[in-house]
Motif scaffolding. Structure first.
Motif, PDB file in Angstrom:
ATOM      1  N   ARG A 139       3.526  -6.921  -2.495  1.00 60.49           N
ATOM      2  CA  ARG A 139       2.835  -6.134  -1.482  1.00 60.49           C
ATOM      3  C   ARG A 139       3.684  -4.955  -1.008  1.00 60.49           C
ATOM      4  NH1 ARG A 139      -1.347  -6.719   1.910  1.00 60.49           N
ATOM      5  NH2 ARG A 139      -1.751  -8.821   1.155  1.00 60.49           N
ATOM      6  N   GLY A 140       4.988  -5.165  -0.855  1.00 60.73           N
ATOM      7  CA  GLY A 140       5.836  -4.091  -0.368  1.00 60.73           C
ATOM      8  C   GLY A 140       6.176  -3.040  -1.404  1.00 60.73           C
ATOM      9  N   VAL A 141       5.716  -3.203  -2.634  1.00 55.08           N
ATOM     10  CA  VAL A 141       6.021  -2.248  -3.705  1.00 55.08           C
ATOM     11  C   VAL A 141       4.909  -1.231  -3.875  1.00 55.08           C
ATOM     12  CG1 VAL A 141       6.636  -2.045  -6.138  1.00 55.08           C
ATOM     13  CG2 VAL A 141       7.361  -4.048  -4.843  1.00 55.08           C
ATOM     14  N   ILE A 142       3.670  -1.658  -3.679  1.00 56.00           N
ATOM     15  CA  ILE A 142       2.515  -0.791  -3.923  1.00 56.00           C
ATOM     16  C   ILE A 142       2.335   0.180  -2.753  1.00 56.00           C
ATOM     17  CG2 ILE A 142       0.024  -0.768  -4.335  1.00 56.00           C
ATOM     18  CD1 ILE A 142       0.272  -3.578  -5.432  1.00 56.00           C
ATOM     19  N   MET A 143       2.038   1.426  -3.077  1.00 56.84           N
ATOM     20  CA  MET A 143       1.699   2.428  -2.053  1.00 56.84           C
ATOM     21  C   MET A 143       0.221   2.274  -1.711  1.00 56.84           C
ATOM     22  SD  MET A 143       3.750   5.758  -3.477  1.00 56.84           S
ATOM     23  CE  MET A 143       5.515   5.702  -3.785  1.00 56.84           C
ATOM     24  N   ASN A 144      -0.085   1.274  -0.894  1.00 54.74           N
ATOM     25  CA  ASN A 144      -1.487   0.932  -0.644  1.00 54.74           C
ATOM     26  C   ASN A 144      -2.196   1.895   0.283  1.00 54.74           C
ATOM     27  OD1 ASN A 144      -0.135   0.277   1.685  1.00 54.74           O
ATOM     28  ND2 ASN A 144      -0.423  -1.938   1.471  1.00 54.74           N
ATOM     29  N   ASP A 145      -1.465   2.810   0.932  1.00 52.95           N
ATOM     30  CA  ASP A 145      -2.141   3.756   1.815  1.00 52.95           C
ATOM     31  C   ASP A 145      -2.845   4.870   1.049  1.00 52.95           C
ATOM     32  OD1 ASP A 145       0.277   4.691   0.908  1.00 52.95           O
ATOM     33  OD2 ASP A 145       0.726   5.848   2.721  1.00 52.95           O
ATOM     34  N   ARG A 146      -2.674   4.944  -0.249  1.00 50.57           N
ATOM     35  CA  ARG A 146      -3.336   5.971  -1.057  1.00 50.57           C
ATOM     36  C   ARG A 146      -4.740   5.567  -1.494  1.00 50.57           C
ATOM     37  NH1 ARG A 146       1.333   8.661  -4.964  1.00 50.57           N
ATOM     38  NH2 ARG A 146       2.856   9.050  -3.305  1.00 50.57           N
ATOM     39  N   TRP A 147      -5.124   4.331  -1.259  1.00 50.53           N
ATOM     40  CA  TRP A 147      -6.455   3.870  -1.639  1.00 50.53           C
ATOM     41  C   TRP A 147      -7.107   3.180  -0.445  1.00 50.53           C
ATOM     42  CZ3 TRP A 147      -2.276   3.254  -4.924  1.00 50.53           C
ATOM     43  CH2 TRP A 147      -2.350   3.938  -6.133  1.00 50.53           C
TER      44      TRP A 147
END
Length: 306
Positions: A139-147
């Motif tokens: 979870r801490g690796v993915i840039m989830n704020d882009r989607w």
């Protein structure tokens, strides 16, 4: 509650029928309990390949090297084979509420034939625990704020998992209390590596590549007692050791030198010990797991470039 839609096989393991006379003659000696022959700091070779599932956004196959016996080719110890598929990012249903970040869902499932004891089709507590630890690691690796208002599904299928005991002798690699199995630690390490590779193969932006590593403290001999007789080994195979005292698995970002997941089980001490290089057992386990995870980083980079 059982699944009535399927006819489940027997719960216990079965022995295959052997027809080769030479195989029958040498069978008793050839299936003895495996012994670790590699050095304490030596890792098993892994095979990693991406793009094996065309219907998924990203996929990866992870396998640990297996050493067969010299007499008939049967495996002397269990191995690890994992497949991972990534689906998404895809939009969430209209009925769901707005989320500024992408929702991550992880699923870990053992195949019915993945272990010596046949598993059911319904997920059990061990599979749910592995899914929670896997989600924490990536979870801490993915840039989830882009989607925003999107979902990402990471599905892990364990085709073969390392057992906590050797099937022929029934020996169990438990802690001193006799209640802690350690086979799940190596499985989680492989799941983290496979999931990270599949996510990168799907083209999802990440801050770094996370790799899994595992280390364990084992007794040097069966009659050894006391903390001074402990030995730190990297990439342990539970069936190769008579007694594992403690084990640790980490999710490690090599470029950023950060940990995204730490899972430790067993009886460990915070005071420095002579048998583990003068460090405390906790520090020794974490440093060993980080060293194992760093070694797999180059394999992942090479597989992604191909």
């Amino acid at each position: 509650m059982t699944d009535r839609r399927r006819v489940n096989g027997p719960t216990g393991g079965t022995t295959p029928v052997v027809f080769d006379p030479e195989l029958v003659k040498n069978f008793a000696a050839s299936v003895s309990k495996p012994i670790r022959t590699r050095a304490a700091r030596e890792l098993r070779k892994i095979f990693l390949q991406t793009g094996l599932t065309p219907s998924a956004s990203g996929s990866a196959y992870f396998e640990v090297e297996q050493h067969p016996s010299h007499s008939h080719g049967l495996a002397r110890s269990s191995t690890l084979k994992i497949t991972c598929t990534v689906h998404g990012p895809r939009p969430l249903p209209r009925s769901s509420s707005f989320t500024p970040n992408m929702l991550l869902t992880t699923t870990v499932k053992f195949a019915p034939f993945a272990a010596s004891q046949r598993r059911g089709y319904i997920r059990d507590n061990a599979e749910r625990d592995l899914a929670v630890h896997l989600e924490t690691a990536i979870r801490g690796v993915i840039m989830n704020d882009r989607w925003p208002k999107s979902g990402l599904d990471v599905v892990i299928t364990i085709l073969e998992g390392e057992d906590d005991s050797w099937w022929d002798t029934g020996l169990s690699t438990m802690s001193s209390g006799g209640q802690t199995p350690f086979g799940m630690m190596s499985i989680l390490s492989g799941c983290i590596t496979a999931a990270s590779t599949a996510i990168v193969d799907a083209g999802i932006d990440c801050v770094d590549i996370v790799t899994g590593g595992v280390a364990a403290l084992v007794k040097k001999s069966e009659l050894a007692t006391g903390n001074s007789n402990l030995e730190l080994v990297l990439d342990p195979c539970p069936s190769e050791h008579d007694e594992i005292v403690a084990c640790c698995v980490v999710g490690y970002l090599k470029a950023r030198d950060e940990l995204t997941e730490v899972w430790m089980r067993g009886d460990v001490s915070l005071t420095p010990q002579v048998g583990v290089g003068g460090q405390s057992e906790v520090d020794s386990l974490i440093n060993g797991a980080v060293q194992a995870a760093s070694a797999y980083h180059a394999v992942i980079v090479s597989s992604i470039k191909k």
